[in-house]
Design a protein around this motif. Structure first.
Motif, PDB file in Angstrom:
ATOM      1  N   HIS A  45     -32.354  -6.300  33.985  1.00 45.84           N
ATOM      2  CA  HIS A  45     -31.380  -7.418  34.003  1.00 45.84           C
ATOM      3  C   HIS A  45     -29.854  -7.048  33.878  1.00 45.84           C
ATOM      4  N   ASP A  46     -29.637  -5.872  33.119  1.00 43.80           N
ATOM      5  CA  ASP A  46     -28.249  -5.593  32.720  1.00 43.80           C
ATOM      6  C   ASP A  46     -27.944  -4.353  33.442  1.00 43.80           C
TER       7      ASP A  46
ATOM      8  N   HIS B 145     -21.354  -8.068  35.778  1.00 48.43           N
ATOM      9  CA  HIS B 145     -22.399  -7.268  35.564  1.00 48.43           C
ATOM     10  C   HIS B 145     -23.557  -7.984  36.157  1.00 48.43           C
TER      11      HIS B 145
ATOM     12  N   HIS C 299     -29.183 -14.676  34.140  1.00 49.74           N
ATOM     13  CA  HIS C 299     -29.536 -14.417  32.826  1.00 49.74           C
ATOM     14  C   HIS C 299     -28.357 -14.844  31.677  1.00 49.74           C
ATOM     15  N   HIS C 300     -27.244 -15.131  32.156  1.00 51.70           N
ATOM     16  CA  HIS C 300     -26.197 -15.538  31.444  1.00 51.70           C
ATOM     17  C   HIS C 300     -25.893 -17.134  31.542  1.00 51.70           C
TER      18      HIS C 300
ATOM     19  N   ASP D 133     -32.816 -12.108  26.085  1.00 53.20           N
ATOM     20  CA  ASP D 133     -31.581 -11.573  25.557  1.00 53.20           C
ATOM     21  C   ASP D 133     -30.879 -11.866  24.371  1.00 53.20           C
TER      22      ASP D 133
ATOM     23  N   LYS E 210     -24.364  -3.394  34.495  1.00 50.24           N
ATOM     24  CA  LYS E 210     -23.341  -2.706  33.620  1.00 50.24           C
ATOM     25  C   LYS E 210     -22.856  -1.349  34.065  1.00 50.24           C
TER      26      LYS E 210
END
Ligand code: FE2
Length: 361
Positions: free
Chosen positions: A168-169, A197, A222-223, A251, A172
């Motif tokens: 998911h990240d 990201h 996801h954010h 998260d 970054k």
């Protein structure tokens, strides 16, 4: 899970979680060493007060650039991944059936990663961001699998949730390191770079063979939050894919339960309050409920105080009412030690007026 421990408290059989160097830079005890009496004596002799240890085996942080042989690298990565998954499961859940499902999916996922170079490269990309992000990603994957299985997601769908959660990240890696790890106040421009990201992650994942749109969508969404306050697109409610909602809450939960450089981990009461308070606002109610059912917020063995001043140790979790576990009384309301075995089931009718007000660890 690693912890800082006074040298007096260390018992043989524990594992050293960080390498111990002498002042001249010589490595005296490597990371991952199973400690024996002679190591503990040595640390005492050297005047060391505290070290980081683990009760489960720890593997050395892999320094990718120093490992030339790809086969060795892959083997070490697989071993490390397994240890981190096991640690994470131990940490988050004591519901055996859910643990078993999550463990199996994580294992399948690792097999697929090891068989496909482009997936292994993604894993190495996450490792290259930093070891903290790597551990966080594995924890979020495990939590997402636990929540997903509580929501009835099965088979290949659960696999897709797991792989999206793990990566998911990944976006970054395209955010400049000085911005990503900046400890000062971020400018609006830098905030945008960090928030991006999500888009980078989607673009990386969607190009991979076999990666579903749902899995790549996790990186993108996801954010996002169900009231539209998230980023990058301020989308709302079911515009946000269920998998991204699951990973979003995993998260946040992982971040709250983990100690960071600049702050302690939140205690279970604060976490519970945050999740319940934002249920239906930032997070979907069903997703919050499934998280609370899947994880042991009050860990077995933690000592808690009740609103009537009694203290007890948590002996059994209550998956459907996570704030109301079963306690064994250890101090009465006058702080006197209780010798008899007295169990308090906080979910029982006669105990509805009782609630946990403090957690000691
Ligand atoms: Fe993120």
């Amino acid at each position: 899970m690693t912890m800082n421990m006074k040298v007096e408290g260390i018992r043989k059989g524990m594992y050293l979680a960080t390498p111990f160097f002498l002042q001249n830079g010589t490595l005296a005890i490597p990371m991952g060493t199973k400690l024996e009496e002679r190591h503990i004596l040595f640390l005492k002799k050297m005047g060391i007060k505290e070290v980081e240890v683990s009760i489960t085996p720890v593997t050395d942080e892999l320094s990718v650039e120093f490992i030339q042989n790809e086969e060795t690298l892959y083997r070490l990565i697989k071993e490390e991944f397994r240890v981190l998954v096991k640690d994470s499961l131990l940490n988050y859940s004591n519901i055996l059936s859910r643990k078993h499902v999550a463990h199996q999916v994580a294992d399948n996922l690792l097999h697929e990663i090891a068989a496909k170079k482009y997936l292994m490269d993604c894993l190495l990309d996450i490792k290259s961001i930093d070891s903290f992000t790597y551990r966080h990603s594995i924890n979020v994957m495990v939590l997402s699998l636990l929540i997903g299985s509580a929501l009835g997601i099965l088979g290949r769908d659960l696999y897709n949730l797991g792989i999206g959660a793990l990566f998911h990240d990944i976006g970054k890696m395209n955010v400049p390191k000085d911005v990503l790890f900046s400890e000062g106040k971020l400018s609006d421009q830098d905030k945008v770079k960090i928030e991006h990201h999500t888009v980078h992650g989607f673009e990386i994942l969607i190009r991979l063979p076999d990666m579903t749109e749902e899995a790549a969508g996790i990186a993108l969404m996801h954010h996002e939050r169900i009231n539209g306050s998230g980023y990058p697109h301020n989308i709302k409610e079911d515009q946000i894919h269920l998998y991204a909602q699951i990973v979003g809450i995993a998260d946040v939960y992982e971040a709250m339960t983990t100690e960071r450089k600049y702050r302690r981990a939140h205690n279970p009461l604060e976490i519970m309050e945050f999740l319940m308070g934002n249920s239906g606002i930032l997070f979907d109610e069903h997703v919050v409920k499934s998280l609370l059912e899947s994880v042991s917020i009050f860990r077995i063995g933690s000592v808690v105080q009740l609103n009537n001043n009694e203290c007890g140790v948590v002996v059994q979790a209550n998956p459907s009412l996570p704030a109301r576990p079963v306690l064994r009384l250890i101090f009465d309301r006058h702080h006197l030690k209780v010798r008899k075995q007295i169990l308090i089931d906080l979910a029982a009718q006669e105990n509805t007026t009782l609630s946990i007000t403090r957690v000691f660890g």
